[in-house]
Design an enzyme around this catalytic site. Sequence first.
Site, short mmCIF file in Angstrom:
data_model
loop_
_atom_site.label_atom_id
_atom_site.label_comp_id
_atom_site.label_asym_id
_atom_site.label_seq_id
_atom_site.Cartn_x
_atom_site.Cartn_y
_atom_site.Cartn_z
N ASP A 170 0.84 -1.19 0.00
CA ASP A 170 0.00 0.00 0.00
C ASP A 170 0.88 1.25 0.00
OD1 ASP A 170 -2.19 -1.66 0.18
OD2 ASP A 170 -2.37 -1.45 2.36
N ARG A 171 0.33 2.35 -0.46
CA ARG A 171 1.08 3.60 -0.57
C ARG A 171 1.77 3.97 0.74
NH1 ARG A 171 -2.36 8.93 -1.02
NH2 ARG A 171 -2.64 8.31 1.16
#
Length: 316
Positions: free
Chosen positions: A148-149
Amino acid sequence: MDNQAPTTPVETWTIQDEQVGTRLDRFLASQVENLSRSAIQQLIADGSVEINQKPATKPGYALRLNDQVRILNFIPSSAAKDIVPQDLPLDVVYEDADLVVLNKASGMVVHPAPGHYDDTLVNALLARYPELRDHKEDVRPGIVHRLDRDTSGLLIVAKNLQTQVALIEQMKDHRIEKRYLALVEGIVSLDRGTIEAPVGRDPRNRQQMTITSVDSRDATTHFKVKERFNHHTLLLLQLETGRTHQIRVHLKAIGHPVVGDPIYGTGRIRFGITLQRQFLHAYQLRFIHPHSGEVIELEAPLPPDLQSVMDDPKHL
């Protein structure tokens, strides 16, 4: 992945009574945010949409009861041509002729997605490794798995197609061991345990995942308590499967969401902790090199923002 590597469905739907007769492109536009009908029509033309495990050919196909609709790739091939190399910093932990393992910084998106074609890990990879540019129609060149970012830590990237395919197969067979560190809310009572619950797209919010029996995939997360504090617990987690947002969804389900998680947690930073993102870090990685057969074991320490939280235990 595109057709140069094994494709893993990234979204699947089973058509219900109320959806029968709806045009395929209209249905997908209603299910996927930030994707126009024209983009969906391009995906159909690219062969990235399947109905009952066969490529869809007509955007106007009238859906039937229990049809299985799958999108294999959210990025139209026309968009891949617009992805440009960018000289962005990369933290290389391990590298040889076939692959590289990076310590991804929090805040960096792994691959381009609708509305976000710049400043991703892929843009940086194309600048550093020109050989990846040969995959002109691939918006995820060399990518084996993702983070995830706002999750930091270890990520494998293949430098050639043969290595990429081999590593993806290892990933599918659960032969790549990935361990994470997470600081969670509350005191976890069990010293160790396993969370088994299927994860799928939340029907009420298509941008989120949830535990559901509808259009979901099995997911298993193992956890071990590393340290308990007054208000929080530090966990070491190992994934047996790699579903989108799996750790965050599973920890929410047992009542111990990741500290600072704005989607699956409270999003509030309490007790004086200073943190701008969720406390989740891909800490350890173990896999077999596809060509040498060597066992590669790597570890990435907590980045400064997470380590500073641990260095001030009075807030924990």
